[in-house]
Each structure stands twice: as C-alpha cells, then as structure tokens.
Design an enzyme around this catalytic site. Structure first.
Site, PDB file in Angstrom:
ATOM      1  N   HIS A  81       8.414  -4.952  -9.530  1.00 14.32           N
ATOM      2  CA  HIS A  81       7.214  -4.867 -10.341  1.00 14.32           C
ATOM      3  C   HIS A  81       5.997  -4.253  -9.953  1.00 14.32           C
ATOM      4  O   HIS A  81       5.802  -4.121  -8.920  1.00 14.32           O
ATOM      5  CB  HIS A  81       6.886  -6.503 -10.854  1.00 14.32           C
ATOM      6  CG  HIS A  81       8.032  -7.270 -11.771  1.00 14.32           C
ATOM      7  ND1 HIS A  81       7.775  -8.318 -11.910  1.00 14.32           N
ATOM      8  CD2 HIS A  81       9.107  -6.676 -12.148  1.00 14.32           C
ATOM      9  CE1 HIS A  81       9.150  -8.726 -12.808  1.00 14.32           C
ATOM     10  NE2 HIS A  81       9.708  -7.474 -12.698  1.00 14.32           N
ATOM     11  N   GLU A  83       2.994  -5.231  -9.818  1.00 12.71           N
ATOM     12  CA  GLU A  83       2.274  -6.036  -8.500  1.00 12.71           C
ATOM     13  C   GLU A  83       3.044  -6.330  -7.334  1.00 12.71           C
ATOM     14  O   GLU A  83       2.278  -6.172  -6.220  1.00 12.71           O
ATOM     15  CB  GLU A  83       2.284  -7.832  -9.218  1.00 12.71           C
ATOM     16  CG  GLU A  83       1.738  -7.725 -10.617  1.00 12.71           C
ATOM     17  CD  GLU A  83       2.630  -7.500 -11.743  1.00 12.71           C
ATOM     18  OE1 GLU A  83       2.202  -8.134 -12.971  1.00 12.71           O
ATOM     19  OE2 GLU A  83       3.628  -7.127 -11.618  1.00 12.71           O
ATOM     20  N   CYS A 109       4.831 -12.155 -13.837  1.00 12.88           N
ATOM     21  CA  CYS A 109       6.118 -13.088 -14.107  1.00 12.88           C
ATOM     22  C   CYS A 109       5.786 -14.052 -13.042  1.00 12.88           C
ATOM     23  O   CYS A 109       4.909 -14.044 -12.438  1.00 12.88           O
ATOM     24  CB  CYS A 109       7.272 -12.276 -13.758  1.00 12.88           C
ATOM     25  SG  CYS A 109       7.517 -11.699 -12.132  1.00 12.88           S
ATOM     26  N   CYS A 112       5.900 -12.843  -9.540  1.00 10.28           N
ATOM     27  CA  CYS A 112       4.741 -12.228  -8.999  1.00 10.28           C
ATOM     28  C   CYS A 112       3.920 -13.406  -8.883  1.00 10.28           C
ATOM     29  O   CYS A 112       2.853 -13.305  -7.995  1.00 10.28           O
ATOM     30  CB  CYS A 112       4.444 -11.210  -9.912  1.00 10.28           C
ATOM     31  SG  CYS A 112       5.577  -9.572  -9.843  1.00 10.28           S
TER      32      CYS A 112
END
Length: 149
Positions: A81, A83, A109, A112
């Site tokens: 991701h 992040e 999510c 994260c």
C-alpha cells in the site's frame, strides 16, 4: 494590492499525495501517501509491487482474477500500500515518524492502521474513504485523529 490565494497546508499536502498516486501501478486503486512533520515532507509512497518485482500493470491483478472485494484479503496482492511504501522509505533513510501526520488519497486499511498506530503517527488527513470499519475503530481507540478533506 492583489493577494494570491494560497492553498491551505492540508490542500497542499493532499495535492502532493494525489500527484504521488499517479506513480501507482495498481490496476484497481491508485493511492498516494505523504508523511509530514512540522510542515516538512518526511517520505512519500504509492501502491505497487516491491522493488525488482513485476508490477500488476505488467502481469495482471490477482485480486481481479479471484474477484476479491476491496477491503478484504490484503495478503492476496503483489503490491504494498502507499502508506506502507512511505513507512518503508522513512525506515530506509532512518527517519522517525513519531508525531508525524499522514496525508493519503484514501482512508488506510486495517493493516496500515496498525502500522500507523505503532509508528506514533498522530493524525491522518484523507481525501477518500475505504471500506474498512475495523481500521476506523482501531484508529479511534488509539486516539489517532482522522480528518476527511
């Protein structure tokens, strides 16, 4: 005197997150993340496959093939991701994230969110939503402020 309209700091950093997302190689959702402290950018990240691994735009999306809904079965993906890539860039260069803010084109999510909490990030400023109730609950419980712009 003609005063120029300047973007707010939130608008500024979210527009950078939006620009970062354009580097994404994900076929389903382009995400950009910018980590900021004291109005200085610490690291950026976008979603895509790890270094030296073929990207989904080259080999296709396993999540699409398996018809996995957004927000579920995160482990079935070639990519990290946005992040996560921002956190890893900070770690690679020895940059602490304690007290930082995260600007992201979408709500993080659950995976994260747990990283955000343990990294000591104090605030998340998001542009878009993501279907993950547990993420919102954990961030609220950990007292990480989330603002949608």
């Amino acid at each position: 005197m003609n005063k120029t309209k300047r973007p707010t700091w939130d608008e500024y950093f979210l527009s950078i997150a939006d620009l970062v997302s354009k580097r994404s190689t994900c076929l389903r959702r382009r995400v950009g993340a910018v980590l900021v402290k004291d109005k200085r950018i610490l690291a950026t990240g976008y979603n895509g496959a790890p270094r030296d691994i073929k990207h989904c735009d080259e080999v296709g999306c396993i999540r699409e093939k398996l018809k996995i809904p957004s927000g579920e079965r995160h482990e079935l993906c070639r990519g990290l991701h946005g992040e996560q890539n921002a956190f890893l860039q900070a770690a690679l260069h020895g940059t602490s994230l304690k007290g930082a803010s995260l600007y992201s084109t979408t709500q993080p999510c659950i995976i994260c969110a747990k990283m955000i909490i343990n990294a000591g990030i104090k605030e998340i400023i998001i542009k878009g939503d993501y279907p993950d109730k547990m993420s919102k609950e954990l961030l609220r419980e950990a007292k990480v402020k989330v603002r949608a712009i």
